[in-house]
Design an enzyme around this catalytic site. Structure first.
Site, PDB file in Angstrom:
ATOM      1  N   HIS A 164       7.505  -8.171  -7.867  1.00  0.00           N
ATOM      2  CA  HIS A 164       6.152  -7.676  -8.094  1.00  0.00           C
ATOM      3  C   HIS A 164       5.417  -7.494  -6.769  1.00  0.00           C
ATOM      4  O   HIS A 164       5.480  -8.338  -5.887  1.00  0.00           O
ATOM      5  CB  HIS A 164       5.348  -8.555  -9.050  1.00  0.00           C
ATOM      6  CG  HIS A 164       5.308 -10.009  -8.727  1.00  0.00           C
ATOM      7  ND1 HIS A 164       6.377 -10.867  -8.925  1.00  0.00           N
ATOM      8  CD2 HIS A 164       4.314 -10.779  -8.232  1.00  0.00           C
ATOM      9  CE1 HIS A 164       6.034 -12.096  -8.580  1.00  0.00           C
ATOM     10  NE2 HIS A 164       4.786 -12.070  -8.143  1.00  0.00           N
ATOM     11  N   LEU A 165       4.756  -6.352  -6.666  1.00  0.00           N
ATOM     12  CA  LEU A 165       3.941  -6.013  -5.504  1.00  0.00           C
ATOM     13  C   LEU A 165       2.518  -6.470  -5.774  1.00  0.00           C
ATOM     14  O   LEU A 165       1.931  -6.100  -6.797  1.00  0.00           O
ATOM     15  CB  LEU A 165       3.955  -4.498  -5.272  1.00  0.00           C
ATOM     16  CG  LEU A 165       2.979  -3.962  -4.217  1.00  0.00           C
ATOM     17  CD1 LEU A 165       3.408  -4.388  -2.814  1.00  0.00           C
ATOM     18  CD2 LEU A 165       2.866  -2.444  -4.311  1.00  0.00           C
ATOM     19  N   HIS A 166       1.968  -7.263  -4.871  1.00  0.00           N
ATOM     20  CA  HIS A 166       0.558  -7.651  -4.963  1.00  0.00           C
ATOM     21  C   HIS A 166      -0.272  -6.552  -4.313  1.00  0.00           C
ATOM     22  O   HIS A 166       0.024  -6.113  -3.200  1.00  0.00           O
ATOM     23  CB  HIS A 166       0.311  -8.976  -4.245  1.00  0.00           C
ATOM     24  CG  HIS A 166       0.842 -10.152  -4.989  1.00  0.00           C
ATOM     25  ND1 HIS A 166       0.094 -10.847  -5.910  1.00  0.00           N
ATOM     26  CD2 HIS A 166       2.053 -10.742  -4.959  1.00  0.00           C
ATOM     27  CE1 HIS A 166       0.817 -11.835  -6.408  1.00  0.00           C
ATOM     28  NE2 HIS A 166       2.020 -11.786  -5.854  1.00  0.00           N
ATOM     29  N   ASP A 176      -3.641  -9.222 -12.015  1.00  0.00           N
ATOM     30  CA  ASP A 176      -3.100 -10.566 -11.802  1.00  0.00           C
ATOM     31  C   ASP A 176      -3.955 -11.541 -12.617  1.00  0.00           C
ATOM     32  O   ASP A 176      -5.180 -11.412 -12.649  1.00  0.00           O
ATOM     33  CB  ASP A 176      -3.153 -10.908 -10.307  1.00  0.00           C
ATOM     34  CG  ASP A 176      -2.364 -12.157  -9.963  1.00  0.00           C
ATOM     35  OD1 ASP A 176      -2.704 -13.237 -10.487  1.00  0.00           O
ATOM     36  OD2 ASP A 176      -1.426 -12.056  -9.160  1.00  0.00           O
ATOM     37  N   ILE A 177      -3.324 -12.515 -13.271  1.00  0.00           N
ATOM     38  CA  ILE A 177      -4.092 -13.452 -14.097  1.00  0.00           C
ATOM     39  C   ILE A 177      -4.855 -14.477 -13.250  1.00  0.00           C
ATOM     40  O   ILE A 177      -5.771 -15.126 -13.757  1.00  0.00           O
ATOM     41  CB  ILE A 177      -3.215 -14.189 -15.142  1.00  0.00           C
ATOM     42  CG1 ILE A 177      -2.122 -15.017 -14.470  1.00  0.00           C
ATOM     43  CG2 ILE A 177      -2.643 -13.214 -16.149  1.00  0.00           C
ATOM     44  CD1 ILE A 177      -1.407 -15.959 -15.422  1.00  0.00           C
TER      45      ILE A 177
END
Length: 177
Positions: free
Chosen positions: A110-112, A41-42
């Site tokens: 999207h899965l964190h 993740d950015i």
């Protein structure tokens, strides 16, 4: 494109589609297969914060139905595998889940994958707390998807409301899967 549809095509304006197809040279892909791609993740909220995305453009968790349960399971498997490869061994101190509209920054499922949960930034914790309208755990999402028909004519889902972790004994003991 309608919000509750999926497409096998790449959406040219979607950064996650570009990453999934190797067209974004700035993002380092950590793991990939024919269906999924994982990268950092950015704006990480924890020391290990990864995103697992399908190569297929799917708008969000609200676009999913019963037929997508195996996709969610594969996303979870990849997320956990990346954590193990990165040296995370305490699988009780991780959090896996999805934001739901309107709380998503990129309109691509999207899965964190966050670890350790005990080190999630206090300023970001509210964004990754199961039981809030913002974030649903992968476990809760899979349970809810079992109730949603595969028919393309199903009623639109307004959102998933996961019971707050402090209200369910089962939930509180498993909140960090």
């Amino acid at each position: 494109m309608e919000r509750n549809k999926t497409t096998t095509e790449t959406v040219e304006t979607c950064i996650f589609c570009l990453i999934a197809n190797g067209q974004d040279k700035q993002t380092k892909v950590i793991k990939k297969n024919n269906e999924l791609v994982c990268f950092r993740d950015i704006c990480p909220a924890a020391p290990h914060h990864y995103l697992v995305i399908p190569r297929q453009h799917i708008h969000s968790c609200l676009s999913l139905h019963r037929g997508h349960i195996s996709l969610v399971e594969k996303m979870v498997e990849m997320g956990k595998a990346v954590l193990l490869e990165q040296g995370i061994t305490d699988m009780k101190d991780i959090r896996l889940g999805f934001h739901q509209p309107p709380y998503i920054s990129v309109d691509h499922l999207h899965l964190h994958v966050l670890a350790p949960t005990s080190q999630i930034s206090l300023s970001m914790e509210y964004k990754f707390t199961p039981g809030a309208d913002i974030f649903v755990s992968e476990e809760y999402l899979r349970k809810r998807l079992k109730d949603i028909p595969q028919s393309p004519f199903r009623k639109a889902v307004r959102g998933f409301r996961e019971p707050a972790a402090h209200n369910l004994d089962e939930q509180s003991s498993n909140k960090c899967l």
